[in-house]
Design a protein around this motif. Structure first.
Motif, PDB file in Angstrom:
ATOM      1  N   LYS A 163      -3.892   1.670  -9.217  1.00 21.20           N
ATOM      2  CA  LYS A 163      -3.429   1.261  -7.892  1.00 21.20           C
ATOM      3  C   LYS A 163      -2.835   2.456  -7.125  1.00 21.20           C
ATOM      4  CE  LYS A 163      -2.375  -3.498  -9.242  1.00 21.20           C
ATOM      5  NZ  LYS A 163      -1.294  -4.484  -9.503  1.00 21.20           N
ATOM      6  N   ALA A 216       1.166   4.207  -2.890  1.00 19.32           N
ATOM      7  CA  ALA A 216       0.879   5.571  -2.443  1.00 19.32           C
ATOM      8  C   ALA A 216       2.080   6.474  -2.696  1.00 19.32           C
ATOM      9  CB  ALA A 216       0.516   5.575  -0.964  1.00 19.32           C
ATOM     10  N   MET A 219       0.833  -1.199   0.000  1.00 21.57           N
ATOM     11  CA  MET A 219       0.000   0.000   0.000  1.00 21.57           C
ATOM     12  C   MET A 219       0.873   1.257   0.000  1.00 21.57           C
ATOM     13  SD  MET A 219      -3.205   0.955  -0.043  1.00 21.57           S
ATOM     14  CE  MET A 219      -4.346  -0.117   0.813  1.00 21.57           C
ATOM     15  N   ALA A 267      -4.336   3.852  -3.583  1.00 21.77           N
ATOM     16  CA  ALA A 267      -3.456   3.908  -2.413  1.00 21.77           C
ATOM     17  C   ALA A 267      -3.327   5.334  -1.892  1.00 21.77           C
ATOM     18  CB  ALA A 267      -2.074   3.351  -2.762  1.00 21.77           C
TER      19      ALA A 267
END
Length: 413
Positions: free
Chosen positions: A402, A307, A303, A406
């Motif tokens: 993604k 991010a 994650m 995130a």
């Protein structure tokens, strides 16, 4: 330092490093924010990766005569953890008082029996913010963690940095992988050994945490021996605690970046910046400061990985250079600004680290130590890959999705 000493030291620093005005602009701000003073007369040794760090720690522990204090996020029941626990048990049996604070969450996989064995022979063991609310010592909050990595020996030697007590650090990241590391690729981390007057400030922080967590009364020992000057480094212990209304480490780093004139080199394992840090980095690059970020190519948190990468595009557009460390799991947390302001510690550049964790860094002022950290940074760059605009623009739609998902979780990472 007295005001007179302060003026003398700053004059000398300006003379030796005329290419930056960080001493005039940033240090007064740092002094107002920090709870601990800037201390002269220290000797700081840069330690790279687990093997060198553990060897130095073990040597000092073996030579301990009075007490050993440890504040650690993760103390694992593995080859390295057992080596340390057996050594600490032996020192306790020989009259050296050992006091340990370990984080309940960070050491969640370590059996209670591992610590019980140490307690049975007299080692003082304190579980920080127990996950089990029935044994908590304060108002229970599972989100608070002690992420510090601190070892103090006899009140005159301190170790601080990013390295836990775990076999994942058992191999170096610049050579061949050690057969003793059975947990995959080597971990790249940085630690610091320091002697001199500043050790007292680290000791204060350890004892403050012990008292704040309502630990058992510490056995009377010489926790504050008389400390004499050991070297030329100017060092400040800087702590972070969620009880404060602001993050000292975050505020000080922002000030240093905002006052940079030549160089900002950041190495960090978990890079999920808030808007203040993001803006400071972009602004520095746009005023032609050489801003380089050394970040992981792989991570133990998927994650955080996505991010972190969600910020790359705007950083690259602002002129920030981004590199990812290859062939090792990057876990180091360091900064070098204008070749004269350095910091090493446990603090990641994510929301959790800056606002929810107990963290601890050392700030080192001066060009000699800065040159060492600069050399290490460039050694890491030699084992890294630069992220280019062209490469980044070609990433898949799935990867971009993604990253966006995130990014929504950034304040909780």
């Amino acid at each position: 330092m007295t005001p007179k000493q302060n003026d003398t030291v700053l004059k000398e620093l300006r003379k030796n490093s005329p290419v930056t005005t960080i001493f005039d602009k940033h240090l007064p701000i740092e002094g107002e924010i920090a709870d601990q003073p800037l201390m002269i007369g220290n000797k700081a040794k840069l330690l790279v990766d687990g093997p060198a760090t553990y060897a130095s720690m073990i040597q000092d522990i073996e030579n301990a005569k009075d007490h050993i204090n440890i504040e650690i996020f993760s103390f694992e029941d593995d080859e390295v953890g057992l080596r340390f626990s057996n050594l600490l048990i032996n020192k306790q049996r020989n009259g050296v008082q050992v006091n340990i604070i370990y984080d309940s969450y960070g050491s969640i996989n370590t059996p209670k029996a591992f610590f019980k064995k140490m307690e049975e022979i007299g080692i003082n063991v304190l579980e920080y913010n127990p996950i089990n609310p029935l044994i908590g010592r304060k108002e229970w909050n599972v989100n608070l963690r002690n992420h510090r990595k601190l070892l103090i020996v006899d009140g005159n030697i301190a170790f601080v940095g990013g390295i836990n007590i775990s076999s994942v650090y058992s191999s170096g990241s610049f050579g061949r992988k050690s057969k003793s590391n059975k947990k995959g690729q080597p971990w790249r981390d940085t630690h610091l050994r320091v002697i001199g007057p500043v050790v007292k400030e680290f000791q204060k922080l350890f004892i403050s945490t012990w008292m704040e967590q309502n630990g058992n009364q510490l056995i009377s020992k010489d926790y504050y021996p008389r400390l004499i000057e050991k070297g030329n480094e100017i060092v400040r212990a800087i702590s972070n605690t969620p009880e404060k209304t602001y993050s000292s480490i975050h505020s000080i780093l922002l000030s240093a970046i905002n006052n940079s004139e030549r160089k900002v080199y950041l190495t960090n394992a978990y890079f999920v910046p808030d808007t203040h840090l993001l803006d400071a980095l972009k602004a520095a690059a746009q005023r032609k400061v050489d801003v380089k970020l050394l970040l992981p190519e792989k991570t133990d948190s998927i994650m955080v990985f996505y991010a972190s990468r969600s910020y790359y595009n705007e950083l690259l557009n602002a002129g920030v250079k981004i590199y990812t460390r290859q062939d090792a799991l990057l876990h180091a947390k360091t900064a070098l600004i204008d070749d004269v302001w350095s910091t090493i510690g446990s603090t990641n550049l994510d929301w959790r680290s800056l606002y929810n964790n107990h963290e601890l860094n050392a700030i080192i002022i001066g060009k000699d130590f800065g040159a060492e950290l600069n050399s290490l940074f460039h050694k890491d760059l030699g084992a890294s890959k630069q992220i280019t605009h062209e490469e980044w623009s070609e990433r898949s739609l799935g990867t971009r999705f993604k990253e966006r998902m995130a990014r929504l979780w950034a304040p909780w990472l």
